[in-house]
Scaffold this motif. Structure first.
Motif: not given
Length: 156
Positions: A81-110
């Motif tokens: 987050e500290k290295d994002l281009p100047a002025g970039t802001l983060c939203g909240r993902n579905d893990w309630q975090r502002t950082a990237y959360g990678g693919p982690c599918p419970p079943i099948g190919c997503h």
């Protein structure tokens, strides 16, 4: 506008490094110059196949970035987050975090949609908005968009 990754081709498998089975790093992303009049960029990474591609029930949001400057043309692998281009802001993902959360599918190919939007405005600080809140603010301001789809299925 085009969106690409040196880590995977459009509609190809995402390497495990960028998932919960690897290092959970954000993939490197590059894009072409947005159209004239672009004031900011928005990046949304989402999975429309959750929880099961055979019976999807929701869109799972993995990463939200907004107010990327129009002169930015890439994000490095595993960007902090500290290295994002100047002025970039983060939203909240579905893990309630502002950082990237990678693919982690419970079943099948997503499918994982990486969507880049060029806006004709710079958005106000929305204080870690959800995808729905961000989309509401973007309404009527998208002048171009690009999409890169990667796929992933757990190996274990």
């Amino acid at each position: 506008m085009k969106l690409n990754s040196s880590a995977f081709a459009h509609n190809a498998m995402i390497p495990a490094t960028y998932t919960c089975e690897g290092h959970d790093l954000s993939p490197p992303l590059e894009w072409s110059t947005p159209p004239n009049g672009t004031k900011s960029l928005v990046l949304v990474v989402e999975d429309p196949d959750a929880p099961d591609p055979a019976a999807p029930q929701r869109i799972w949001v993995h990463w939200l970035l907004y107010n990327l400057p129009p002169r930015a043309c890439s994000l490095a692998q595993g960007v902090a987050e500290k290295d994002l281009p100047a002025g970039t802001l983060c939203g909240r993902n579905d893990w309630q975090r502002t950082a990237y959360g990678g693919p982690c599918p419970p079943i099948g190919c997503h499918r994982y949609f990486h969507k880049l939007y060029a806006l004709d405005i710079r958005l106000p600080d929305l204080h870690h908005p959800t995808r729905a809140e961000l989309q509401q603010e973007m309404k009527g301001h998208v002048i171009a968009e690009a999409e890169l789809i990667g796929r992933y299925q757990k190996q274990h």
